[in-house]
Every structure is written in C-alpha cells, then in structure tokens.
Design a protein around this motif. Sequence first.
Motif, PDB file in Angstrom:
ATOM      1  N   LYS A 292       0.421  -5.324  -8.014  1.00  0.00           N
ATOM      2  CA  LYS A 292       0.648  -6.484  -7.146  1.00  0.00           C
ATOM      3  C   LYS A 292      -0.358  -6.534  -5.991  1.00  0.00           C
ATOM      4  O   LYS A 292      -0.987  -7.572  -5.734  1.00  0.00           O
ATOM      5  CB  LYS A 292       2.092  -6.443  -6.590  1.00  0.00           C
ATOM      6  CG  LYS A 292       3.162  -6.360  -7.680  1.00  0.00           C
ATOM      7  CD  LYS A 292       4.562  -6.270  -7.110  1.00  0.00           C
ATOM      8  CE  LYS A 292       4.834  -5.021  -6.298  1.00  0.00           C
ATOM      9  NZ  LYS A 292       4.845  -3.768  -7.061  1.00  0.00           N
ATOM     10  N   THR A 293      -0.517  -5.403  -5.305  1.00  0.00           N
ATOM     11  CA  THR A 293      -1.447  -5.369  -4.175  1.00  0.00           C
ATOM     12  C   THR A 293      -2.878  -5.575  -4.658  1.00  0.00           C
ATOM     13  O   THR A 293      -3.680  -6.275  -4.029  1.00  0.00           O
ATOM     14  CB  THR A 293      -1.315  -4.027  -3.417  1.00  0.00           C
ATOM     15  OG1 THR A 293       0.002  -3.944  -2.871  1.00  0.00           O
ATOM     16  CG2 THR A 293      -2.322  -3.923  -2.292  1.00  0.00           C
ATOM     17  N   THR A 294      -3.193  -4.978  -5.791  1.00  0.00           N
ATOM     18  CA  THR A 294      -4.542  -5.146  -6.354  1.00  0.00           C
ATOM     19  C   THR A 294      -4.808  -6.618  -6.667  1.00  0.00           C
ATOM     20  O   THR A 294      -5.899  -7.133  -6.404  1.00  0.00           O
ATOM     21  CB  THR A 294      -4.673  -4.289  -7.627  1.00  0.00           C
ATOM     22  OG1 THR A 294      -4.326  -2.947  -7.305  1.00  0.00           O
ATOM     23  CG2 THR A 294      -6.084  -4.337  -8.173  1.00  0.00           C
TER      24      THR A 294
ATOM     25  N   PHE B 241      -0.960  -7.418   5.097  1.00  0.00           N
ATOM     26  CA  PHE B 241      -1.245  -6.228   4.300  1.00  0.00           C
ATOM     27  C   PHE B 241      -0.015  -5.333   4.175  1.00  0.00           C
ATOM     28  O   PHE B 241       0.736  -5.159   5.134  1.00  0.00           O
ATOM     29  CB  PHE B 241      -2.377  -5.429   4.951  1.00  0.00           C
ATOM     30  CG  PHE B 241      -3.681  -6.182   4.973  1.00  0.00           C
ATOM     31  CD1 PHE B 241      -4.609  -6.029   3.961  1.00  0.00           C
ATOM     32  CD2 PHE B 241      -3.959  -7.075   5.998  1.00  0.00           C
ATOM     33  CE1 PHE B 241      -5.802  -6.734   3.975  1.00  0.00           C
ATOM     34  CE2 PHE B 241      -5.154  -7.789   6.019  1.00  0.00           C
ATOM     35  CZ  PHE B 241      -6.072  -7.615   5.005  1.00  0.00           C
ATOM     36  N   GLN B 242       0.135  -4.758   2.992  1.00  0.00           N
ATOM     37  CA  GLN B 242       1.244  -3.828   2.781  1.00  0.00           C
ATOM     38  C   GLN B 242       1.132  -2.656   3.751  1.00  0.00           C
ATOM     39  O   GLN B 242       2.108  -2.229   4.345  1.00  0.00           O
ATOM     40  CB  GLN B 242       1.223  -3.327   1.333  1.00  0.00           C
ATOM     41  CG  GLN B 242       2.364  -2.376   1.008  1.00  0.00           C
ATOM     42  CD  GLN B 242       2.333  -1.918  -0.442  1.00  0.00           C
ATOM     43  OE1 GLN B 242       1.544  -2.393  -1.252  1.00  0.00           O
ATOM     44  NE2 GLN B 242       3.195  -0.977  -0.775  1.00  0.00           N
ATOM     45  N   ASN B 243      -0.089  -2.144   3.903  1.00  0.00           N
ATOM     46  CA  ASN B 243      -0.301  -0.982   4.774  1.00  0.00           C
ATOM     47  C   ASN B 243      -0.800  -1.378   6.157  1.00  0.00           C
ATOM     48  O   ASN B 243      -1.564  -0.634   6.761  1.00  0.00           O
ATOM     49  CB  ASN B 243      -1.292  -0.013   4.145  1.00  0.00           C
ATOM     50  CG  ASN B 243      -0.850   0.423   2.778  1.00  0.00           C
ATOM     51  OD1 ASN B 243       0.327   0.690   2.562  1.00  0.00           O
ATOM     52  ND2 ASN B 243      -1.781   0.470   1.847  1.00  0.00           N
TER      53      ASN B 243
ATOM     54  N   LEU C 199       1.619 -12.780   1.436  1.00  0.00           N
ATOM     55  CA  LEU C 199       2.393 -11.790   2.198  1.00  0.00           C
ATOM     56  C   LEU C 199       2.707 -10.602   1.298  1.00  0.00           C
ATOM     57  O   LEU C 199       3.429 -10.734   0.316  1.00  0.00           O
ATOM     58  CB  LEU C 199       3.698 -12.417   2.698  1.00  0.00           C
ATOM     59  CG  LEU C 199       3.568 -13.623   3.645  1.00  0.00           C
ATOM     60  CD1 LEU C 199       4.933 -14.276   3.873  1.00  0.00           C
ATOM     61  CD2 LEU C 199       2.948 -13.209   4.968  1.00  0.00           C
ATOM     62  N   ASP C 200       2.146  -9.437   1.641  1.00  0.00           N
ATOM     63  CA  ASP C 200       2.361  -8.238   0.817  1.00  0.00           C
ATOM     64  C   ASP C 200       3.451  -7.380   1.460  1.00  0.00           C
ATOM     65  O   ASP C 200       3.206  -6.661   2.413  1.00  0.00           O
ATOM     66  CB  ASP C 200       1.046  -7.451   0.685  1.00  0.00           C
ATOM     67  CG  ASP C 200       1.108  -6.462  -0.476  1.00  0.00           C
ATOM     68  OD1 ASP C 200       2.201  -6.259  -1.040  1.00  0.00           O
ATOM     69  OD2 ASP C 200       0.042  -5.893  -0.816  1.00  0.00           O
ATOM     70  N   GLU C 201       4.631  -7.477   0.942  1.00  0.00           N
ATOM     71  CA  GLU C 201       5.809  -6.737   1.420  1.00  0.00           C
ATOM     72  C   GLU C 201       6.040  -6.925   2.913  1.00  0.00           C
ATOM     73  O   GLU C 201       6.063  -5.960   3.687  1.00  0.00           O
ATOM     74  CB  GLU C 201       5.660  -5.246   1.075  1.00  0.00           C
ATOM     75  CG  GLU C 201       5.387  -5.045  -0.417  1.00  0.00           C
ATOM     76  CD  GLU C 201       5.764  -3.657  -0.918  1.00  0.00           C
ATOM     77  OE1 GLU C 201       6.473  -2.950  -0.184  1.00  0.00           O
ATOM     78  OE2 GLU C 201       5.361  -3.313  -2.024  1.00  0.00           O
ATOM     79  N   PRO C 202       6.251  -8.167   3.340  1.00  0.00           N
ATOM     80  CA  PRO C 202       6.410  -8.430   4.779  1.00  0.00           C
ATOM     81  C   PRO C 202       7.662  -7.783   5.370  1.00  0.00           C
ATOM     82  O   PRO C 202       7.689  -7.517   6.561  1.00  0.00           O
ATOM     83  CB  PRO C 202       6.513  -9.956   4.855  1.00  0.00           C
ATOM     84  CG  PRO C 202       6.966 -10.374   3.504  1.00  0.00           C
ATOM     85  CD  PRO C 202       6.348  -9.406   2.552  1.00  0.00           C
TER      86      PRO C 202
HETATM   87 MG   LIG Z   1       1.591  -2.793  -3.284  1.00  0.00          MG
END
Ligand SMILES: [Mg+2]
Lengths: 259, 319
Positions: free
Chosen positions: A42-44, A84-86, A175-178
């Motif tokens: 997903k993030t990729t 970003f997730q991170n 939105l990556d894992e907000p």
């Molecule tokens: Mg991810």
Amino acid sequence: MTLLSVEGLGIAFGGIKAVHDVSFKVEPGEIVSVIGPNGAGKTTLFNMISGVYQPGSGRVVLEGEDVTGMAPFRLAQRGMSRTFQNLQIFQNMTVLENAISGFHLQEKGPVLADLLHLPSSRRRARAADAGARKLLARVGLERAADREAGNLSYGSLKRLEIARALAMKPKVLLLDEPAAGCNAVETEEIDHLIAEVAASGTAILLVEHDMKMVMRISSHIVVLDHGEKIAEGAPAEVSRNPAVIAAYLGTEEGADADG
Amino acid sequence: MPKLTAKSATLLVLAALIAVTPFFFPSGYYYRIGALIFVNGLAVTGIVILTGYAGQISLGHAGFAGIGGYACALAPTHLGLHPSLAVVLGAVISGVLAYLVGRPILRLKGYYLAVATLGFGILVSMVLNNERRLTGGPDGIAVPELGLRGLLKDWGLDLTNGEFWYFFCGLVLLIGAWIALNLHQSPSGRALRALHGSEIAAGTVGIDVARVKLQAFVISAVYASVAGSLVALQNKFITPDVAGFMHSIEMVTMAVLGGAGSVLGAIFGAGILTLLPQALTVFAEYEQLVLGLVMMLVMIFLREGLLPSILRKLRGRGE
Ligand SMILES: [Mg+2]
Ligand SMILES: Nc1ncnc2c1ncn2[C@@H]1O[C@H](COP(=O)(O)OP(=O)(O)O)[C@@H](O)[C@H]1O
C-alpha cells in the motif's frame, strides 16, 4: 474526465514484485480506500503515485495528464498532496511553521523581496500565517502553535501532517494511515475531518487499518495482497468477497496489527 | 515592556556590542581585531543561510572570498572601476559562479555539494597562485584605497584607519545579519528550513528543493565574496590564502562552533575562533592542538553550538 487514474502500476525491489499491475480510478469527492495485510504494498503504491518512487511499469494520469514518476513538487503544483505513514514533519520548526509550509505554493515570491523584508513579502507571509492558524484550529492544534513540532505526541503530529496537506487545497489527497497511533477520540475526529474534506470536493485516497472507519467512510475499496489487486468495489461487496476474507485470515498479522 | 522579536533582539545586541566594545580597547590595535571578527562574522552569516537554514555543506566558500578580494585588486587597475563597484562586481561574479557550480550539483541528493565545492575552492586557489602575471601569484597583490574614510573626513568625521574599518565592517555585518534574519522568517527562508527538516515533505508541499538550495548557495556565496572584498580593502593587500582550503574550513567551523542555526551564534563563533588563536599563543607550538581539542569538546558536549547551548542552560536555570 477522471481525476486520478492509476493504470497497471508496478515496481520491483531486487527482483521482488512489491506492487504488480494495479489499476483503479478516483473521482472528485470520492474516498477510495486501499486495504490489505501488512506488507501488501500500500505504501509503495502511494510512493509511486506521489512521485517518491519511479514506477517500474504502468502510468499515473492526473486530470488527463500523464504524471508518471513526476517529481513530488510538480505533482503538488498540479494539486496532489499526501501524508506519510512514518511521519515527515519538519522537526526543526514550530507547529505553526509546519502548517505555514503547506502554503508554500501560495506564499512563495521573489527571494529578493524576502531578503529585504519588503511589504509584498510580509503580505504573503501574513496571509499564510492566518490560513495556517485556521487549519491548526480545525485539527485541534491551535494551542500548540508555538511549540517545537518535535515535542508533540504522535497523534498530534499525525493531525499536523493532515493540516499541512490541507493547506495546499489539494484536488487529490493521499492519506497513509492517518489514524495509526491515535486514540478512539482522535480517530473519530480524523474520520469526521476526512469526510468533511471529501464533501468539499477533494478526492481522498486512504490507507487505513481501522476497518470500522474504512467501511463507514469509503466510496469504494481497493484490496491489495502481495502487491496485487485482489478485489475492488463498494464496502459491502468487498467485505463479503471470499478472496479478501482469505487474504486477511491467511496472514498471521490481522488487519489491525500493522504499525 | 513591548515584545521584542528575535530579529530585533539579535540586531540590538549586535549593534550594542559593536558600539560599546571599543570603550574597553586597551590600544588601537584592537580595532583591527574587531574588524576582522566582523568580516569573519559576515562570511559565517552566509554559512548560516547555507548550512544552518538549508542544511547544505560547502567546503569551498573561501573561493568566493578570493573572488571578492581579487575583484578589488584587479577591477580598479584593469577596468578602471571604483573599488566600491569592484565589490559589487566581485559579488556578481561569485553569485554567477555559484549558480553555475551549484546548478548541476544541487539536483543530486547527498554530499556532492561538499565535494564539488571542495574542488571549486582548490581551483580558485590554484588560479590565484599560478596566474602570476595577473594576480601576483603567492606573494599577493596590492589593493587600492576604498577612499570612503577621506570622504567622511571631508564631511567632518575624522576617524583613524583602525576606527574606520571597525565601524564600517560592523555596519556591513549588521546589514548582513538583518538580511539573513529577514530571510529566516520569510517564505523563502521557511522553504530552506523545511528542506533541512525533510526533503521528502518539502517536495510534497511543492517546494522545488533543487531550486531553493541553489538560492541559498548563491546568497551565501555573495556573503563570502563581500567579506573577501572587505579584507582586501582593509589590508590594501591580498594573497591567495584568502581563498585557501583552510579558510573554507575555518568558516564552516566558526558557524558550527557558535551554532549554525542562529545568526548571533555563528557570529559569536566567528568571534571566538578569531580571538582564540591570539589567546592560545601562550601554548606556543601546541596552539593548534589546543584549538582542535576545544572544538572537539564543544562538538561532543554542546552539539547545537556554543551560544544556543549556553542560552538553553541559562533559560533552564531561570525556570
Ligand atoms: Mg504502509
Ligand atoms: N525502498 C524499498 N526497498 C526494498 N523493498 C521495499 C521498499 N519499499 C517497500 N519495500 C517492500 O515492499 C513491500 C511492500 O511494502 P509496503 O508498501 O510498505 O507495504 P504496506 O504499506 O502495505 O504495509 C514490502 O515487502 C517491503 O519490504
């Protein structure tokens, strides 16, 4: 014209296909969720769409323009923004300055005017300052405005990133894992915020592990497993899909266990 | 008390120091050291913009100081320019060269700028050393009088040479600090600090990272160039040492030692590193050794640099 169209996108790292042949479309005001087990890609996928990674194959089309692998700052100019997730926070700045940075495209001007503190420069900065304070209030961070961003809690930083992204008034927001790392109340607030932003016409592409939230707010859902799209459809359809159920049950980490 | 912004506080402190310190000078010689500190402070303020704001490292900034210095030596004799215009010419050449050197390099991520500027500095230094017919080679070359002191005298302000250069360099430093502080709080400066914090996020909010890095590099090159011009005009003489590798390292060290993130800190660092060698002469041949040791200790125990660390300690005690 479709707002965002992802066509056969793929990338491999050292021969391993992290994402393979993924396609879907996003229209204005939609909330499209991308779900899948930890490591599904997903993030990729987000990184390819937003120009952080160069896709190995496929295309990204934004409002009819091929923007595949375009630098993130050019995508920003075309109305794409992301979180970003991170977390990618400007730790060397205050909370307010982080939010103001989201107004960069609106507040930037001749560097000479900035060096000499000319009225035009002050005017631009003041407008961004006012806009940023409003956004901080919207995500509940107005009282933290003058604090060093590095000192905020994880949940607050997540909301700060959203505020910064919203400052750009994007057409598409990724939105990556907000809500990761946020408590139930914060999650609920983010949930409302996302729905509000979508209602104002911004398309949202969402990765989120809170399935209740995903099922509640998504217009439609794209399911990834091992880098491939295994299902797509309305929330109710997807949750009944045998392949989806198998993918979730078949992995040791449940859908809610991702970090 | 009306609220003081960090900018006006910094400028006030700086102006007060420049104005008051001469009352404590035991002899006229100290005006010279003061002027030297201000010139170094000016060059280091440019480093603050490049390294403290934007997070980029140059190991060849002395090359720009050399260009500024030799512009003042050569442009008046060969082009008939007034020395003050030679300062401007040097700054323009430095800015253009920084643009040409920086443009291809700053597109790349990583430490390429440090390596490329290292090469650039060495190149300038070699040209200055080897083009004897033009530059006088390693022995250096005479620089014409700026002439401003004579003008001031005609207007009734009679300063000694030492006094004139002390206050003139002090004034230029104040202007340089004002500009750097303007930048800090401006949209352009925020973009620089943003990319320092996270290049990925900077790109995401639409900052053209390569472009704004280049802006910072060009601006800081102009600072170094003007500083080099002031040294040349004050000494009425210049040698290729001004463009030497050691001078480049010195600039970065001053900034980092004092606190590269703050204009006042970096100027403080310039002051310490200009004075310390004078103080350390008692250590005779161990001077360099003690200097190195002091710098290592600062970097280990006061990572942010001297001034920010001291201020933080004081503030901590006050609470
Ligand atoms: Mg991810
Ligand atoms: N830069 C990279 N280099 C090598 N492998 C990567 C890189 N980025 C992601 N991957 C791999 O791609 C796969 C998908 O990761 P990711 O997109 O982070 O999954 P998700 O976000 O769905 O949890 C993982 O196996 C991960 O290790």
